[in-house]
Design a protein around this motif. Structure first.
Motif, PDB file in Angstrom:
ATOM      1  N   ASN A  55       0.876  -1.154  -0.243  1.00  0.00           N
ATOM      2  CA  ASN A  55      -0.117   0.116   0.067  1.00  0.00           C
ATOM      3  C   ASN A  55       0.846   1.194  -0.248  1.00  0.00           C
ATOM      4  O   ASN A  55       0.477   2.158  -0.907  1.00  0.00           O
ATOM      5  CB  ASN A  55      -0.884  -0.095   1.227  1.00  0.00           C
ATOM      6  CG  ASN A  55      -1.812  -1.080   1.236  1.00  0.00           C
ATOM      7  OD1 ASN A  55      -2.401  -1.645   0.132  1.00  0.00           O
ATOM      8  ND2 ASN A  55      -2.243  -1.609   2.344  1.00  0.00           N
ATOM      9  N   LEU A  56       2.040   1.243   0.633  1.00  0.00           N
ATOM     10  CA  LEU A  56       2.597   2.448   0.645  1.00  0.00           C
ATOM     11  C   LEU A  56       3.354   2.610  -0.638  1.00  0.00           C
ATOM     12  O   LEU A  56       3.657   3.704  -1.102  1.00  0.00           O
ATOM     13  CB  LEU A  56       3.805   2.117   1.902  1.00  0.00           C
ATOM     14  CG  LEU A  56       3.396   2.132   3.408  1.00  0.00           C
ATOM     15  CD1 LEU A  56       4.398   1.863   4.241  1.00  0.00           C
ATOM     16  CD2 LEU A  56       2.835   3.745   3.732  1.00  0.00           C
ATOM     17  N   VAL A  57       3.915   1.606  -1.058  1.00  0.00           N
ATOM     18  CA  VAL A  57       4.605   1.496  -2.610  1.00  0.00           C
ATOM     19  C   VAL A  57       3.497   2.392  -3.588  1.00  0.00           C
ATOM     20  O   VAL A  57       3.939   3.015  -4.263  1.00  0.00           O
ATOM     21  CB  VAL A  57       4.930   0.288  -3.008  1.00  0.00           C
ATOM     22  CG1 VAL A  57       5.269   0.244  -4.644  1.00  0.00           C
ATOM     23  CG2 VAL A  57       6.186  -0.061  -2.254  1.00  0.00           C
ATOM     24  N   HIS A  58       2.316   2.060  -3.551  1.00  0.00           N
ATOM     25  CA  HIS A  58       1.279   2.708  -4.192  1.00  0.00           C
ATOM     26  C   HIS A  58       1.098   4.077  -3.883  1.00  0.00           C
ATOM     27  O   HIS A  58       1.103   4.861  -4.964  1.00  0.00           O
ATOM     28  CB  HIS A  58      -0.143   1.824  -4.047  1.00  0.00           C
ATOM     29  CG  HIS A  58      -0.378   0.284  -4.830  1.00  0.00           C
ATOM     30  ND1 HIS A  58      -1.098  -0.371  -4.146  1.00  0.00           N
ATOM     31  CD2 HIS A  58       0.409  -0.187  -5.912  1.00  0.00           C
ATOM     32  CE1 HIS A  58      -0.976  -1.589  -4.912  1.00  0.00           C
ATOM     33  NE2 HIS A  58      -0.088  -1.413  -5.822  1.00  0.00           N
ATOM     34  N   LEU A  59       1.125   4.394  -2.614  1.00  0.00           N
ATOM     35  CA  LEU A  59       1.144   5.648  -2.396  1.00  0.00           C
ATOM     36  C   LEU A  59       2.239   6.673  -2.958  1.00  0.00           C
ATOM     37  O   LEU A  59       2.012   7.639  -3.382  1.00  0.00           O
ATOM     38  CB  LEU A  59       1.054   6.113  -1.004  1.00  0.00           C
ATOM     39  CG  LEU A  59      -0.353   5.413  -0.422  1.00  0.00           C
ATOM     40  CD1 LEU A  59      -0.359   5.553   1.292  1.00  0.00           C
ATOM     41  CD2 LEU A  59      -1.702   6.451  -0.949  1.00  0.00           C
ATOM     42  N   VAL A  60       3.340   5.883  -3.052  1.00  0.00           N
ATOM     43  CA  VAL A  60       4.662   6.711  -3.450  1.00  0.00           C
ATOM     44  C   VAL A  60       4.445   6.893  -4.791  1.00  0.00           C
ATOM     45  O   VAL A  60       4.810   8.061  -5.544  1.00  0.00           O
ATOM     46  CB  VAL A  60       5.834   5.835  -2.977  1.00  0.00           C
ATOM     47  CG1 VAL A  60       7.254   6.225  -3.769  1.00  0.00           C
ATOM     48  CG2 VAL A  60       6.187   5.787  -1.479  1.00  0.00           C
ATOM     49  N   PHE A  61       4.063   5.810  -5.590  1.00  0.00           N
ATOM     50  CA  PHE A  61       3.821   5.959  -6.952  1.00  0.00           C
ATOM     51  C   PHE A  61       2.653   7.007  -7.403  1.00  0.00           C
ATOM     52  O   PHE A  61       2.857   7.723  -8.418  1.00  0.00           O
ATOM     53  CB  PHE A  61       3.765   4.543  -7.666  1.00  0.00           C
ATOM     54  CG  PHE A  61       4.567   3.886  -8.185  1.00  0.00           C
ATOM     55  CD1 PHE A  61       5.384   3.877  -9.210  1.00  0.00           C
ATOM     56  CD2 PHE A  61       5.319   2.975  -7.459  1.00  0.00           C
ATOM     57  CE1 PHE A  61       6.733   3.406  -9.678  1.00  0.00           C
ATOM     58  CE2 PHE A  61       6.493   2.211  -7.469  1.00  0.00           C
ATOM     59  CZ  PHE A  61       7.330   2.542  -9.001  1.00  0.00           C
ATOM     60  N   GLY A  62       1.926   7.175  -6.606  1.00  0.00           N
ATOM     61  CA  GLY A  62       0.729   8.009  -6.889  1.00  0.00           C
ATOM     62  C   GLY A  62       1.032   9.437  -6.192  1.00  0.00           C
ATOM     63  O   GLY A  62       0.859  10.265  -7.612  1.00  0.00           O
ATOM     64  N   VAL A  63       1.924   9.835  -5.447  1.00  0.00           N
ATOM     65  CA  VAL A  63       2.283  11.177  -5.115  1.00  0.00           C
ATOM     66  C   VAL A  63       3.367  11.517  -6.301  1.00  0.00           C
ATOM     67  O   VAL A  63       3.331  12.580  -6.923  1.00  0.00           O
ATOM     68  CB  VAL A  63       2.931  11.049  -3.581  1.00  0.00           C
ATOM     69  CG1 VAL A  63       3.710  12.639  -3.702  1.00  0.00           C
ATOM     70  CG2 VAL A  63       1.934  11.095  -2.697  1.00  0.00           C
ATOM     71  N   TRP A  64       4.206  10.426  -6.517  1.00  0.00           N
ATOM     72  CA  TRP A  64       5.097  10.872  -7.695  1.00  0.00           C
ATOM     73  C   TRP A  64       4.407  11.026  -8.969  1.00  0.00           C
ATOM     74  O   TRP A  64       4.894  12.249  -9.677  1.00  0.00           O
ATOM     75  CB  TRP A  64       6.090   9.702  -7.859  1.00  0.00           C
ATOM     76  CG  TRP A  64       7.032   9.541  -8.952  1.00  0.00           C
ATOM     77  CD1 TRP A  64       7.562  10.833  -9.520  1.00  0.00           C
ATOM     78  CD2 TRP A  64       8.113   8.724  -9.469  1.00  0.00           C
ATOM     79  NE1 TRP A  64       8.665  10.347 -10.421  1.00  0.00           N
ATOM     80  CE2 TRP A  64       8.869   8.942 -10.410  1.00  0.00           C
ATOM     81  CE3 TRP A  64       8.231   7.055  -9.485  1.00  0.00           C
ATOM     82  CZ2 TRP A  64       9.667   8.277 -11.095  1.00  0.00           C
ATOM     83  CZ3 TRP A  64       8.810   6.267 -10.019  1.00  0.00           C
ATOM     84  CH2 TRP A  64       9.705   6.899 -10.713  1.00  0.00           C
ATOM     85  N   GLY A  65       3.265  10.290  -9.187  1.00  0.00           N
ATOM     86  CA  GLY A  65       2.607  10.654 -10.708  1.00  0.00           C
ATOM     87  C   GLY A  65       2.030  12.137 -10.632  1.00  0.00           C
ATOM     88  O   GLY A  65       1.992  12.718 -11.517  1.00  0.00           O
TER      89      GLY A  65
END
Length: 143
Positions: A55-65
């Motif tokens: 879930n944290l990885v998804h959040l990182v990719f989301g904020v990065w996007g």
């Protein structure tokens, strides 16, 4: 669709999915013998294996996007990185080598995550490697 819009959409979706993984009831209890990090381990929407790190990885990719969507260069770089990283994750999920499908017990990459990672990588590859950056910055004429 522009590459900037692609990055924005991927960013929004990744943030939503990352947050969804923390919502009780959206991830059905699940276990896997190779998983060491079992905090939050479950099947998101009954399909996709996730845990707290996933879930944290998804959040990182989301904020990065979301951040990358502010410029064409940022969006193209994001698209290329997502394409490469998610292709690697799909390959790891396919390999029947102990530890690889769970990134050594930390993050689940097996099951329905494999085809989802392939689709995410393919979409990102189009915007990162196939679509011309010049096409990405060109405005659509109004009618």
């Amino acid at each position: 669709m522009t590459t900037k819009r692609f990055a924005l959409i991927y960013g929004i979706v990744f943030v939503i999915i990352g947050l969804a993984g923390f919502v009780p009831g959206l991830a059905i209890g699940h276990s896997h013998p190779d998983m060491e990090m079992t905090t939050g381990l479950g099947l998101l929407f009954g399909l996709f294996p996730v845990n707290i790190l996933h879930n944290l990885v998804h959040l990182v990719f989301g904020v990065w996007g979301l951040a990358a969507a502010k410029s064409v260069v940022g969006a193209v770089t994001y698209a290329k990185a997502v394409a490469v990283i998610y292709a690697i994750l799909a390959i790891l999920g396919l390999m029947p080598v102990p530890g690889l499908q769970t990134t050594f017990g930390l993050i689940p990459l097996y099951g329905h995550d494999i085809w989802l990672h392939i689709l995410l990588a393919a979409g990102a590859a189009y915007f990162g490697f196939v679509r011309s950056p010049a096409d990405s910055s060109r405005a659509v004429p109004s009618r």
